[in-house]
Design a protein around this motif. Structure first.
Motif, PDB file in Angstrom:
ATOM      1  N   ARG A 200       8.685  -4.840   0.390  1.00 51.07           N
ATOM      2  CA  ARG A 200       7.694  -3.762   0.357  1.00 51.07           C
ATOM      3  C   ARG A 200       7.673  -3.187  -1.047  1.00 51.07           C
ATOM      4  O   ARG A 200       8.719  -2.935  -1.648  1.00 51.07           O
ATOM      5  N   LEU A 201       6.459  -2.970  -1.565  1.00 52.26           N
ATOM      6  CA  LEU A 201       6.338  -2.404  -2.903  1.00 52.26           C
ATOM      7  C   LEU A 201       5.119  -1.491  -2.927  1.00 52.26           C
ATOM      8  O   LEU A 201       4.004  -1.913  -2.584  1.00 52.26           O
ATOM      9  N   SER A 202       5.318  -0.248  -3.316  1.00 52.31           N
ATOM     10  CA  SER A 202       4.224   0.708  -3.460  1.00 52.31           C
ATOM     11  C   SER A 202       4.113   1.102  -4.930  1.00 52.31           C
ATOM     12  O   SER A 202       4.963   0.761  -5.750  1.00 52.31           O
ATOM     13  N   GLU A 203       3.089   1.856  -5.263  1.00 51.52           N
ATOM     14  CA  GLU A 203       2.893   2.264  -6.650  1.00 51.52           C
ATOM     15  C   GLU A 203       4.075   3.076  -7.165  1.00 51.52           C
ATOM     16  O   GLU A 203       4.515   2.907  -8.301  1.00 51.52           O
ATOM     17  N   ASN A 204       4.637   3.934  -6.326  1.00 50.63           N
ATOM     18  CA  ASN A 204       5.775   4.753  -6.749  1.00 50.63           C
ATOM     19  C   ASN A 204       6.981   3.894  -7.113  1.00 50.63           C
ATOM     20  O   ASN A 204       7.770   4.262  -7.992  1.00 50.63           O
ATOM     21  N   ASP A 205       7.132   2.761  -6.446  1.00 54.03           N
ATOM     22  CA  ASP A 205       8.273   1.882  -6.725  1.00 54.03           C
ATOM     23  C   ASP A 205       8.201   1.282  -8.125  1.00 54.03           C
ATOM     24  O   ASP A 205       9.226   0.879  -8.687  1.00 54.03           O
TER      25      ASP A 205
ATOM     26  N   ASN B 227      -8.554  -2.962  -1.697  1.00 54.23           N
ATOM     27  CA  ASN B 227      -7.187  -2.833  -1.182  1.00 54.23           C
ATOM     28  C   ASN B 227      -6.274  -2.050  -2.118  1.00 54.23           C
ATOM     29  O   ASN B 227      -5.053  -2.036  -1.933  1.00 54.23           O
ATOM     30  N   SER B 228      -6.870  -1.400  -3.103  1.00 50.67           N
ATOM     31  CA  SER B 228      -6.092  -0.651  -4.078  1.00 50.67           C
ATOM     32  C   SER B 228      -5.193   0.388  -3.410  1.00 50.67           C
ATOM     33  O   SER B 228      -5.595   1.062  -2.456  1.00 50.67           O
ATOM     34  N   GLN B 229      -3.967   0.480  -3.931  1.00 50.86           N
ATOM     35  CA  GLN B 229      -2.962   1.474  -3.533  1.00 50.86           C
ATOM     36  C   GLN B 229      -2.272   1.167  -2.212  1.00 50.86           C
ATOM     37  O   GLN B 229      -1.391   1.932  -1.778  1.00 50.86           O
ATOM     38  N   GLN B 230      -2.622   0.100  -1.540  1.00 48.76           N
ATOM     39  CA  GLN B 230      -1.877  -0.279  -0.341  1.00 48.76           C
ATOM     40  C   GLN B 230      -0.493  -0.800  -0.737  1.00 48.76           C
ATOM     41  O   GLN B 230      -0.292  -1.287  -1.843  1.00 48.76           O
ATOM     42  N   SER B 231       0.442  -0.712   0.171  1.00 50.74           N
ATOM     43  CA  SER B 231       1.763  -1.293  -0.075  1.00 50.74           C
ATOM     44  C   SER B 231       1.671  -2.803   0.070  1.00 50.74           C
ATOM     45  O   SER B 231       0.989  -3.313   0.962  1.00 50.74           O
TER      46      SER B 231
ATOM     47  N   HIS C  17       4.534  -8.188  -7.324  1.00 50.68           N
ATOM     48  CA  HIS C  17       3.225  -8.294  -6.659  1.00 50.68           C
ATOM     49  C   HIS C  17       2.868  -6.966  -6.007  1.00 50.68           C
ATOM     50  O   HIS C  17       3.582  -6.460  -5.141  1.00 50.68           O
ATOM     51  N   ASN C  18       1.762  -6.377  -6.453  1.00 53.32           N
ATOM     52  CA  ASN C  18       1.350  -5.077  -5.921  1.00 53.32           C
ATOM     53  C   ASN C  18      -0.169  -4.973  -5.935  1.00 53.32           C
ATOM     54  O   ASN C  18      -0.858  -5.750  -6.602  1.00 53.32           O
TER      55      ASN C  18
END
Length: 448
Positions: free
Chosen positions: A411-416, A31-35, A16-17
């Motif tokens: 916690r999940l960000s785009e880099n993850d 809300n794009s790019q939020q963790s 979920h991201n």
């Protein structure tokens, strides 16, 4: 024989991201790019399932999909080991990796369109998986959706499954988010209400100018034919193009129905009076008493409806004949919407109570209570034929919360998403989930 409307809620997946992938969905884009917090998202959804079960409603679970979707990335030319596919996609085409990681299958109102046995020519419950071809990240869902639904509703004596419609613009199909069924009783013949945003072939129907209309008339008609529905049990209505351009990407963002009641915004449809008259006449011939509740724009604007997801709610029938509305916390945070709801429930009308749920993780990505559930009307015999592993019970709730705590990140960000370990975590979790829900092998990594 007693019949039920069973809500099968989508279990939020481990990836979920907030990818901001859904053009036309205001919350998704804003809300794009939020963790994100996958663990919190899954637990919020499970809490709603448990609450409805404890209120006496029949409740089920629909499993998430394998993500990242390495199979889809391979089809787009990324090669090597699974880890190399992910690494190369992250380096060369990050938007494609983000799309392949989307947990959008959580919104199972888009999984399929379902027609109960009382409506169909062969007396079986029919399922047509939605092609969701308007958005790439959702268009890759239907093969796994079909396998999961097939594992849940496996008895061919009672259930019939249809493949998704052709994945072309003319047959854009978004599933039950644009489909409602009206009936006097869930076990009796009803009227199925299909809402479309545009016609692929008939230029008489106006189209929105800013955002895409995802559901076509032709797709709705095809589903009705596949399910063996009679003409006197179907009503087609066009969504107002101007509300689509304000962020109403599905009908369930501007209207919700259940039993004999349609709860809708004044600006939801074109030719509203004609549509209401047709629903009233056709339901009347089937022994029902159609009723509608119109929310005037003077009290709740379309913007209010989109921001609060007032209509992306669950309208549920209680044993005493009254109705309960399940809404997200955002409704309480909108002064005009909350004031309207207080007046609605105090007026002694059909909707007597509103219950509020915290679904912030889903809401920030553009999906409320109605998005999270697929409604399936079943009689007692059909319910007994459903895979019992997917029916919510107190022990299953406990097992699933432990499963989430064990496997999900907080916690999940785009880099993850570029971390190959995330795929291994997802597969480990889903392999265990298929055992918990008794689904068998439904995911590509289990089959190939």
């Amino acid at each position: 024989m007693k019949s039920y409307e069973v809500n099968f809620d989508g279990l939020v997946g481990p990836t979920h991201n907030y990818g901001g992938l859904s053009y036309g969905n205001v919350a998704s884009q804003s809300n794009s790019q939020q963790s994100s917090n996958p663990k919190e998202a899954a637990l919020q959804g499970l809490a709603k399932m448990k609450a409805l079960m404890e209120m006496g409603f029949q409740q089920g679970v629909l499993a998430p999909q394998e993500r990242p979707d390495v199979v889809a990335l391979r089809r787009l030319g990324f090669a090597g080991s699974d880890a190399q596919v992910i690494e190369r996609a992250a380096k060369d085409a990050m938007p494609l990796l983000v799309a392949s990681c989307s947990a959008s299958s959580m919104w199972v109102a888009n999984a399929a369109t379902v027609s109960p046995s009382a409506d169909t020519a062969d007396g079986r419950v029919h399922f047509t998986a939605a092609n969701l071809n308007c958005k790439y990240h959702r268009s890759i869902e239907h093969p796994t959706t079909s396998r999961v639904l097939g594992a849940m509703f496996a008895d061919q004596q009672h259930f019939a499954h249809h493949a998704a419609l052709p994945a072309v613009a003319q047959f854009g199909d978004e599933g039950a988010a644009n489909h409602t069924r009206f009936c006097r009783d869930y076990g009796q013949a009803g009227v199925e209400f299909f809402v479309f945003g545009r016609s692929a072939f008939d230029t008489r129907y106006p189209a929105p100018q800013k955002y895409p209309a995802r559901q076509t008339l032709e797709a709705s008609q095809a589903v009705a034919r596949l399910h063996g529905l009679s003409d006197d049990g179907v009503v087609y209505a066009q969504q107002n193009p101007s509300v689509i351009d304000q962020g109403v990407f599905h009908n369930d963002v501007i209207a919700v129905g259940n039993g004999e009641v349609l709860f809708y915004h004044e600006d939801a449809f074109l030719e509203t009076d004609k549509m209401l008259a047709e629903l009233d006449a056709k339901l009347g011939k089937r022994g029902g008493n159609f009723q509608s509740i119109c929310v005037p724009r003077s009290q709740v604007t379309v913007e209010d409806a989109v921001r609060s997801y007032l209509f992306n709610s669950q309208l549920l029938s209680r044993a005493d004949g009254s109705m309960l509305l399940i809404v997200p916390e955002e409704c309480r945070g909108n002064e005009r919407v909350w004031q309207y709801l207080q007046g609605l429930t105090s007026s002694g009308g059909l909707i007597r109570e509103v219950k509020v749920f915290d679904l912030k993780q889903s809401m920030q990505n553009g999906g409320g209570p109605a998005c999270l559930r697929l409604r399936v009307a079943l009689n007692q015999t059909e319910l007994a034929a459903v895979n019992p592993g997917v029916i919510m019970t107190a022990p299953l709730y406990g097992t699933l919360t432990q499963w989430v705590d064990k496997h999900y990140r907080d916690r999940l960000s785009e880099n993850d998403l570029a971390d190959p370990q995330l795929l291994l975590e997802c597969r480990t979790a889903l392999d265990e989930l298929t055992q918990i829900l008794k689904l068998g092998a439904v995911y590509p990594f289990q089959i190939n």
